[in-house]
Scaffold this active site. Structure first.
Site, PDB file in Angstrom:
ATOM      1  N   TYR A  64       0.849  -1.185   0.000  1.00 43.30           N
ATOM      2  CA  TYR A  64       0.000   0.000   0.000  1.00 43.30           C
ATOM      3  C   TYR A  64       0.888   1.240   0.000  1.00 43.30           C
ATOM      4  O   TYR A  64       1.478   1.602   1.016  1.00 43.30           O
ATOM      5  CB  TYR A  64      -0.923   0.022   1.223  1.00 43.30           C
ATOM      6  CG  TYR A  64      -1.887  -1.134   1.321  1.00 43.30           C
ATOM      7  CD1 TYR A  64      -2.182  -1.930   0.219  1.00 43.30           C
ATOM      8  CD2 TYR A  64      -2.516  -1.446   2.529  1.00 43.30           C
ATOM      9  CE1 TYR A  64      -3.066  -2.992   0.319  1.00 43.30           C
ATOM     10  CE2 TYR A  64      -3.399  -2.500   2.638  1.00 43.30           C
ATOM     11  CZ  TYR A  64      -3.665  -3.272   1.527  1.00 43.30           C
ATOM     12  OH  TYR A  64      -4.544  -4.332   1.638  1.00 43.30           O
ATOM     13  N   PRO A 209     -16.184  -5.316   2.918  1.00 46.46           N
ATOM     14  CA  PRO A 209     -17.522  -5.780   3.306  1.00 46.46           C
ATOM     15  C   PRO A 209     -18.638  -4.864   2.805  1.00 46.46           C
ATOM     16  O   PRO A 209     -19.810  -5.254   2.824  1.00 46.46           O
ATOM     17  CB  PRO A 209     -17.455  -5.781   4.832  1.00 46.46           C
ATOM     18  CG  PRO A 209     -16.458  -4.707   5.164  1.00 46.46           C
ATOM     19  CD  PRO A 209     -15.423  -4.798   4.075  1.00 46.46           C
ATOM     20  N   LEU A 210     -18.263  -3.662   2.346  1.00 47.41           N
ATOM     21  CA  LEU A 210     -19.248  -2.734   1.771  1.00 47.41           C
ATOM     22  C   LEU A 210     -19.156  -2.692   0.252  1.00 47.41           C
ATOM     23  O   LEU A 210     -19.583  -1.718  -0.376  1.00 47.41           O
ATOM     24  CB  LEU A 210     -19.047  -1.332   2.360  1.00 47.41           C
ATOM     25  CG  LEU A 210     -19.272  -1.232   3.864  1.00 47.41           C
ATOM     26  CD1 LEU A 210     -18.979   0.172   4.368  1.00 47.41           C
ATOM     27  CD2 LEU A 210     -20.690  -1.649   4.232  1.00 47.41           C
ATOM     28  N   GLY A 211     -18.588  -3.747  -0.340  1.00 40.88           N
ATOM     29  CA  GLY A 211     -18.518  -3.800  -1.801  1.00 40.88           C
ATOM     30  C   GLY A 211     -17.702  -2.674  -2.395  1.00 40.88           C
ATOM     31  O   GLY A 211     -18.064  -2.106  -3.412  1.00 40.88           O
ATOM     32  N   PHE A 214     -19.749   0.412  -2.669  1.00 35.63           N
ATOM     33  CA  PHE A 214     -21.020   0.332  -3.386  1.00 35.63           C
ATOM     34  C   PHE A 214     -22.214   0.414  -2.442  1.00 35.63           C
ATOM     35  O   PHE A 214     -23.199   1.103  -2.728  1.00 35.63           O
ATOM     36  CB  PHE A 214     -21.085  -0.966  -4.197  1.00 35.63           C
ATOM     37  CG  PHE A 214     -22.427  -1.247  -4.811  1.00 35.63           C
ATOM     38  CD1 PHE A 214     -22.834  -0.548  -5.938  1.00 35.63           C
ATOM     39  CD2 PHE A 214     -23.287  -2.178  -4.246  1.00 35.63           C
ATOM     40  CE1 PHE A 214     -24.084  -0.789  -6.501  1.00 35.63           C
ATOM     41  CE2 PHE A 214     -24.530  -2.432  -4.801  1.00 35.63           C
ATOM     42  CZ  PHE A 214     -24.933  -1.737  -5.928  1.00 35.63           C
ATOM     43  N   SER A 216     -22.495   1.903   0.239  1.00 35.01           N
ATOM     44  CA  SER A 216     -22.626   3.218   0.865  1.00 35.01           C
ATOM     45  C   SER A 216     -23.313   4.210  -0.051  1.00 35.01           C
ATOM     46  O   SER A 216     -24.107   5.036   0.402  1.00 35.01           O
ATOM     47  CB  SER A 216     -21.244   3.763   1.243  1.00 35.01           C
ATOM     48  OG  SER A 216     -20.614   2.942   2.180  1.00 35.01           O
ATOM     49  N   GLY A 218     -24.107   3.387  -3.807  1.00 31.55           N
ATOM     50  CA  GLY A 218     -24.761   2.893  -5.005  1.00 31.55           C
ATOM     51  C   GLY A 218     -24.077   3.369  -6.267  1.00 31.55           C
ATOM     52  O   GLY A 218     -22.873   3.653  -6.291  1.00 31.55           O
TER      53      GLY A 218
END
Length: 345
Positions: A64, A209-211, A214, A216, A218
């Protein structure tokens, strides 16, 4: 500075004794891949706020930046913070993102370099970031075992490994945690990897875990991303796929409204409800978002609500692969060579 909304419970990760906060913090986006590197002072403040709020499980990697995220975390750990934190970092991906390495000399050099950058004596959880399909996994884990014996690392983890590789690795030295992508719209790990981890007593760390944001925002997330954010190239975020995937977000948002929470809290709560051996590590660069993510810990879901959520994002509903298909991305590898084939030192 706003206080976190809930207390963060503790959990045992794996069966070797590591205890972490039930929700961790993925630190990648502070330094790499999600647009420009964020201001150091702001990120140090965020990290220290997270720890004060009870989020003590921090996740980074030497790739990173490369290297800059470990240096950032090292600065945040100064002033007595280190003793409150369970720190995970990773090795194996070359700085130019073109190769994966798991040979003993590389493992040792990478570990010692991470220790220096982080300014610590020992790494709590050290993952092989990607599996080197040229080196028997027994060889890589054998060197990690030596590092445990020397006190340079405390626990060993694998990231994006197949069930067969996990078994072979665990036979050499107990694996404490496997990190993998797991969310409402990425569920293939449930077929054999999750059951293998549970059979062997290995903790499960769910990244994205939130894609990747996505759940959050869309579809509007894509238009808000800078040009150098790697998510703009992911198949699921391409216009044709996103137009269909937006329906998933709409359904999750409607259910969240009924539950009195946000869509991201609902999606994150779904991961928390997968079991007491699962620790999600959502990433953020904003204190407000971190506090909101912690709110997911207080969202309760019935079995019926879990089934309803999962019906919104079946394999047929989700459009596009989760990753780009490149040579580096031998994600969830097939198999490393047998130990008998190894001719190295």
């Amino acid at each position: 500075m706003a206080a976190a909304p809930v207390s963060v419970r503790r959990m045992k990760l794996g069966s070797q004794g590591l205890e972490v906060s039930a929700q961790g913090l993925g630190c990648m986006g502070m330094s790499a891949f999600y647009g420009e590197r964020k201001p150091e002072a702001d990120m140090v403040a965020l990290l220290r706020h997270a720890v004060a709020a009870g989020v003590t499980f921090l996740d980074t990697s030497d790739v990173y930046g490369p290297h800059t995220n470990e240096i950032l975390i090292g600065k945040a750990l100064q002033g007595g913070v280190r003793s409150k934190v369970q720190l995970a970092t990773k090795f194996g991906i070359s700085p130019d993102l073109t190769e994966v390495h798991g040979d003993p000399a590389y493992v040792r050099a990478a570990c010692e370099a991470s220790i220096r950058r982080l300014g610590i004596d020992s790494i709590d959880l050290y993952y092989q970031h990607r599996i080197d399909t040229k080196v028997p996994i027994e060889v890589t884990i054998g060197e990690l075992k030596k590092l445990v014996e020397e006190g340079k690392i405390k626990y060993i983890g694998l990231s994006e490994a197949s069930a067969s590789t996990i078994r072979r690795a665990h036979a050499v030295h107990p694996i404490t945690a496997v990190q993998l992508e797991w969310s409402l719209w990425t569920r293939d790990v449930e077929q054999d990897i999750i059951p293998t981890c549970r059979e062997l007593g290995i903790g499960i760390v769910a990244y994205s875990p939130l894609g990747r944001g996505f759940f959050s925002s869309g579809a509007k997330l894509v238009s808000e991303l800078p040009d150098n954010d790697f998510r703009k190239n992911l198949p699921r975020f391409q216009p044709d796929n996103m137009e269909k995937n937006a329906l998933i977000f709409e359904r999750v948002s409607q259910m969240a409204a009924r539950k009195g929470c946000t869509s991201s809290q609902l999606a994150l709560a779904w991961v928390h409800h997968q079991g007491a051996d699962v620790c999600p590590i959502p990433g953020t660069t904003k204190i407000g978002n971190l506090n909101q993510n912690l709110g997911a810990l207080s969202v309760k879901l019935t079995p019926e609500e879990m089934v309803e959520l999962e019906s919104y994002a079946t394999m047929d509903d989700v459009q596009g692969d989760r990753i780009l298909s490149t040579n580096l991305n031998t994600w969830r590898d097939s198999e490393t060579p047998p130990l008998s084939s190894w001719k190295g030192n």
